[in-house]
Design a protein around this motif. Structure first.
Motif, PDB file in Angstrom:
ATOM      1  N   VAL A 195      23.872 -93.223 -12.570  1.00 14.60           N
ATOM      2  CA  VAL A 195      24.235 -91.873 -12.109  1.00 14.60           C
ATOM      3  C   VAL A 195      25.518 -91.408 -12.787  1.00 14.60           C
ATOM      4  O   VAL A 195      25.606 -90.275 -13.287  1.00 14.60           O
ATOM      5  CB  VAL A 195      24.396 -91.869 -10.567  1.00 14.60           C
ATOM      6  CG1 VAL A 195      25.130 -90.631 -10.084  1.00 14.60           C
ATOM      7  CG2 VAL A 195      23.027 -91.982  -9.896  1.00 14.60           C
ATOM      8  N   TRP A 196      26.501 -92.294 -12.832  1.00 20.28           N
ATOM      9  CA  TRP A 196      27.797 -91.910 -13.431  1.00 20.28           C
ATOM     10  C   TRP A 196      27.672 -91.737 -14.939  1.00 20.28           C
ATOM     11  O   TRP A 196      28.192 -90.781 -15.513  1.00 20.28           O
ATOM     12  CB  TRP A 196      28.864 -92.967 -13.088  1.00 20.28           C
ATOM     13  CG  TRP A 196      29.123 -93.057 -11.602  1.00 20.28           C
ATOM     14  CD1 TRP A 196      29.005 -92.054 -10.686  1.00 20.28           C
ATOM     15  CD2 TRP A 196      29.515 -94.221 -10.858  1.00 20.28           C
ATOM     16  NE1 TRP A 196      29.296 -92.514  -9.422  1.00 20.28           N
ATOM     17  CE2 TRP A 196      29.623 -93.844  -9.496  1.00 20.28           C
ATOM     18  CE3 TRP A 196      29.790 -95.548 -11.192  1.00 20.28           C
ATOM     19  CZ2 TRP A 196      29.989 -94.725  -8.484  1.00 20.28           C
ATOM     20  CZ3 TRP A 196      30.172 -96.429 -10.188  1.00 20.28           C
ATOM     21  CH2 TRP A 196      30.262 -96.027  -8.851  1.00 20.28           C
ATOM     22  N   GLU A 197      26.951 -92.666 -15.584  1.00 18.69           N
ATOM     23  CA  GLU A 197      26.833 -92.616 -17.039  1.00 18.69           C
ATOM     24  C   GLU A 197      26.154 -91.336 -17.512  1.00 18.69           C
ATOM     25  O   GLU A 197      26.551 -90.737 -18.510  1.00 18.69           O
ATOM     26  CB  GLU A 197      26.053 -93.840 -17.545  1.00 18.69           C
ATOM     27  CG  GLU A 197      25.963 -93.875 -19.076  1.00 18.69           C
ATOM     28  CD  GLU A 197      25.152 -95.054 -19.597  1.00 18.69           C
ATOM     29  OE1 GLU A 197      24.855 -95.982 -18.808  1.00 18.69           O
ATOM     30  OE2 GLU A 197      24.819 -95.026 -20.800  1.00 18.69           O
ATOM     31  N   TYR A 198      25.110 -90.913 -16.780  1.00 10.07           N
ATOM     32  CA  TYR A 198      24.346 -89.750 -17.241  1.00 10.07           C
ATOM     33  C   TYR A 198      24.787 -88.448 -16.573  1.00 10.07           C
ATOM     34  O   TYR A 198      24.155 -87.419 -16.746  1.00 10.07           O
ATOM     35  CB  TYR A 198      22.843 -89.997 -17.040  1.00 10.07           C
ATOM     36  CG  TYR A 198      22.315 -91.047 -17.999  1.00 10.07           C
ATOM     37  CD1 TYR A 198      21.956 -90.695 -19.298  1.00 10.07           C
ATOM     38  CD2 TYR A 198      22.227 -92.382 -17.626  1.00 10.07           C
ATOM     39  CE1 TYR A 198      21.502 -91.648 -20.202  1.00 10.07           C
ATOM     40  CE2 TYR A 198      21.779 -93.343 -18.528  1.00 10.07           C
ATOM     41  CZ  TYR A 198      21.417 -92.976 -19.809  1.00 10.07           C
ATOM     42  OH  TYR A 198      20.980 -93.918 -20.702  1.00 10.07           O
ATOM     43  N   GLY A 199      25.857 -88.516 -15.784  1.00  6.81           N
ATOM     44  CA  GLY A 199      26.415 -87.302 -15.180  1.00  6.81           C
ATOM     45  C   GLY A 199      25.510 -86.665 -14.136  1.00  6.81           C
ATOM     46  O   GLY A 199      25.524 -85.439 -13.946  1.00  6.81           O
ATOM     47  N   ILE A 200      24.700 -87.481 -13.466  1.00  8.28           N
ATOM     48  CA  ILE A 200      23.768 -86.946 -12.465  1.00  8.28           C
ATOM     49  C   ILE A 200      24.530 -86.352 -11.286  1.00  8.28           C
ATOM     50  O   ILE A 200      25.478 -86.962 -10.769  1.00  8.28           O
ATOM     51  CB  ILE A 200      22.770 -88.052 -12.044  1.00  8.28           C
ATOM     52  CG1 ILE A 200      21.796 -88.261 -13.217  1.00  8.28           C
ATOM     53  CG2 ILE A 200      22.039 -87.706 -10.747  1.00  8.28           C
ATOM     54  CD1 ILE A 200      20.996 -89.513 -13.150  1.00  8.28           C
ATOM     55  N   LYS A 201      24.132 -85.151 -10.903  1.00  3.31           N
ATOM     56  CA  LYS A 201      24.946 -84.372  -9.970  1.00  3.31           C
ATOM     57  C   LYS A 201      24.888 -84.876  -8.531  1.00  3.31           C
ATOM     58  O   LYS A 201      25.894 -84.876  -7.827  1.00  3.31           O
ATOM     59  CB  LYS A 201      24.496 -82.911 -10.020  1.00  3.31           C
ATOM     60  CG  LYS A 201      25.390 -81.996  -9.189  1.00  3.31           C
ATOM     61  CD  LYS A 201      25.026 -80.557  -9.406  1.00  3.31           C
ATOM     62  CE  LYS A 201      25.872 -79.649  -8.527  1.00  3.31           C
ATOM     63  NZ  LYS A 201      25.408 -78.271  -8.602  1.00  3.31           N
ATOM     64  N   HIS A 202      23.693 -85.243  -8.083  1.00  2.00           N
ATOM     65  CA  HIS A 202      23.551 -85.534  -6.654  1.00  2.00           C
ATOM     66  C   HIS A 202      23.385 -87.027  -6.400  1.00  2.00           C
ATOM     67  O   HIS A 202      22.330 -87.586  -6.706  1.00  2.00           O
ATOM     68  CB  HIS A 202      22.344 -84.791  -6.079  1.00  2.00           C
ATOM     69  CG  HIS A 202      22.358 -83.319  -6.371  1.00  2.00           C
ATOM     70  ND1 HIS A 202      23.204 -82.447  -5.728  1.00  2.00           N
ATOM     71  CD2 HIS A 202      21.655 -82.581  -7.268  1.00  2.00           C
ATOM     72  CE1 HIS A 202      22.996 -81.220  -6.197  1.00  2.00           C
ATOM     73  NE2 HIS A 202      22.072 -81.282  -7.133  1.00  2.00           N
ATOM     74  N   LEU A 203      24.414 -87.643  -5.871  1.00  3.50           N
ATOM     75  CA  LEU A 203      24.285 -89.032  -5.434  1.00  3.50           C
ATOM     76  C   LEU A 203      24.525 -89.074  -3.931  1.00  3.50           C
ATOM     77  O   LEU A 203      25.611 -88.746  -3.456  1.00  3.50           O
ATOM     78  CB  LEU A 203      25.285 -89.946  -6.153  1.00  3.50           C
ATOM     79  CG  LEU A 203      25.377 -91.375  -5.582  1.00  3.50           C
ATOM     80  CD1 LEU A 203      24.043 -92.120  -5.694  1.00  3.50           C
ATOM     81  CD2 LEU A 203      26.475 -92.179  -6.271  1.00  3.50           C
TER      82      LEU A 203
END
Lengths: 421, 166
Positions: free
Chosen positions: A83-91
């Motif tokens: 999630v952090w590496e790919y900049g995913i918005k919703h965690l």
């Protein structure tokens, strides 16, 4: 065209689609839950280097929240790093709750959208007029790479439900009754639209229960036409109403099947082991000993469900040979149940509260059952071994029935236990 | 991938759900060999040790109903199952199997006609199934060109790798 066909057509950039056709659609939201480390593995195996649109991806840690084993903790770690590496918005981490509850609460679900998630109960979002469907890990990894997925346009079954429910009879009883009549195969590869007065008068949580369990008939997705109730909910969750395009079913659309149910005389229903469509009126299994009761999950873990437990159990004590596990479906649900005093009253009655998540519904943790034990649960599946031992018996019921069973230590009709309705 | 498959039949009933194919308590596992070792454990304990490469599962209605867990398809494929023939399939399971390159054939009444241990020959493109022991043939549904193209490429992964991977 049906509204669901219009949703697929729009996302496939086509004017028209028809049932049976295979179309490739752009997806508005892709969600991955924490059972699905395989998504990342498939993504890597396919040489994925970027996520198509990190704004349109959500990861929800709900099935193993908080992590019960080192392996599940390690899976969470890899997923967080992804999630952090790919900049995913919703965690939505372990503090959030069940995916199908937290996404609508976060205002991510709206009419006319196409939502794909690694969870079969994604049909729940039909309650908001969205096209929501579940897929496996590799399909989801394909979406992460391309933003698209192929779909077979489904035929739509119309289920019209009319009649005022008797006190103590809940939307869960309605859907169990329908499942019992139509069976687990009734809607394989098809979609289900729920309509009729009963649905019209139902609140959002009730509608979510119908749509949630439509997958137990094999449905690819479900649908309830958005109305004022829908729009009020969306407004309360910060969805921008002005930009909504709500598709409407054409008047000449022909449903593949039409069913009518009158639920005005319906009594509380129970699905007995080991099939979801093995449904009988609760009276038929009255007196069966109950070892554990579970109120929670994407089917039965909302404030309204906990409220039923509160109504039945406040000021009382559950049976001393029965355990009552309550798991709020989300952090928001938990906080609201606390504010309203339900949590304190239910703990005093003997309930065990656990952290928001899926937990025992799929036998992961927080209350699995032993061989020979009987569990009455407000969840959605009674497959052998679903909640722990394959030697256990699972009865599906409404949260009201479940709460009354915890009080009595055996299967009872909740109507006899409701003082004020 | 071969369009003709032959193998020994193992018989299962209706509504073999994903919890029976792959019990929820193993969902955290990720290594394929570990996943394979629990194949069909909820329906028939010991199956994973018994099944041989190339064997075929024959089942009744609604095979793979329940969860969207891909483990259900992975466990069958990795345990060596070469195809599943059932009277009907749940849709997510069907998709997962095709994506992974595990052939799934729909064939009405197959469950009543085939006995455990009989050898079946399946033609994936036509859906024709021949029972070597009895000489009977059963007409299953052939797979669509779209689905066959995925299977012929060994599943969706090689296709995506070619198109989007670097």
């Amino acid at each position: 065209m049906h509204a669901l066909e219009k949703i697929l057509a729009k996302h496939a950039a086509k004017d028209k689609v028809k049932a049976g056709e295979i179309v490739t659609c752009k997806v508005d939201l892709a969600e991955v839950n924490d059972l699905y480390m395989q998504v990342i593995e498939s993504f890597n195996e396919m040489g994925g280097k970027r996520v198509w649109d990190p704004e349109k991806v959500a990861f929800v840690f709900d099935h193993y929240a908080p992590a019960p084993t080192i392996k599940s903790a390690a899976n969470h770690k890899v997923m967080r790093e992804f999630v952090w590496e790919y900049g995913i918005k919703h965690l939505f981490d372990i503090n959030a709750g069940v995916c199908h509850q937290v996404m609508p609460e976060a205002g991510l679900i709206f009419p006319g959208m196409l939502l794909v998630a690694t969870d079969s109960h994604t049909t729940t979002h039909g309650a908001f007029g969205a096209f929501g469907t579940g897929v496996g890990a590799t399909d989801l990894a394909c979406i992460l790479m391309s933003g698209e997925l192929w779909f077979r346009v489904p035929e739509v079954i119309k289920i019209e439900i009319n009649g005022k429910l008797k006190p103590g009879v809940l939307p869960k009883d309605v859907i169990l009754h329908i499942l019992g009549k139509l069976g687990t195969e009734a809607a394989v590869y098809k979609a289900i639209e729920f309509t009729g007065d009963t649905v019209k008068n139902m609140d959002i949580p009730g509608r979510m229960v119908l749509c949630n369990m439509s997958v137990e008939m094999g449905a690819k997705t479900s649908y309830i036409k958005p109305d004022e109730t829908t729009l009020n909910y969306l407004k309360s969750r910060g969805v921008d109403e002005d930009n909504l395009e709500v598709p409407e079913t054409d008047p000449d659309y022909e449903y593949s099947e039409n069913y009518n149910f009158d639920v005005s005389d319906l009594s509380p229903q129970v699905a007995i082991p080991h099939s979801v469509d093995n449904v009988v009126p609760v009276e038929a299994v009255k007196g069966t000993r109950v070892d554990q009761v579970f109120i929670g999950s994407c089917t039965g873990g909302r404030v309204e469900d906990i409220e039923w437990a509160y109504k039945i159990l406040k000021g009382k004590k559950i049976n001393d040979r029965t355990r009552l596990v309550i798991i709020p479906a989300s952090r928001d649900v938990y906080l609201e149940a606390m504010r309203r005093g339900y949590v304190e009253a239910l703990i005093n009655a003997g309930a065990t509260f656990s952290a928001p998540g899926c937990g025992p519904c799929l036998g992961a943790h927080q209350g699995v059952i032993a061989p020979g034990e009987v569990c009455v649960t407000a969840t959605n599946r009674n497959f052998p071994g679903r909640m722990g031992s394959t030697g256990g018996d699972i009865y599906l019921a409404s949260p009201a029935t479940a709460a009354a069973c915890a009080l009595a230590g055996k299967i009872v009709n909740p109507v006899e236990y409701i003082e004020e309705v | 991938m071969q369009l003709k498959i032959s193998g020994k039949a193992y018989i299962f009933g209706d509504n073999i759900d994903t919890d029976q194919i792959y019990p929820g308590r193993y969902l955290e596992l990720t290594a394929k060999a570990d996943i394979a070792s629990h194949c069909m454990e909820g329906a028939r304990p010991g199956f994973a040790r018994e099944v041989k490469k190339g064997d075929i599962i024959v089942a009744g209605k609604n095979f793979g109903c329940g969860s969207s867990r891909e483990h259900a398809a992975i466990t069958l494929k990795e345990a060596g199952v070469s195809a599943v023939v059932a009277e009907s399939f749940a849709r997510i399971f069907f998709r997962n199997a095709i994506n992974l390159g595990l052939p799934v054939i729909t064939c009405k009444k197959i469950h009543d006609n085939v006995k455990e241990g009989e050898i079946l020959e399946i033609d994936l493109s036509t859906g024709q199934i021949k029972n070597q022991n009895t000489g009977e043939t059963y007409r299953g549904e052939g797979l669509s060109e779209f689905v066959l193209s995925i299977l012929e490429n060994g599943g969706i992964k090689p296709l995506f790798k070619e198109r989007y991977g670097n």
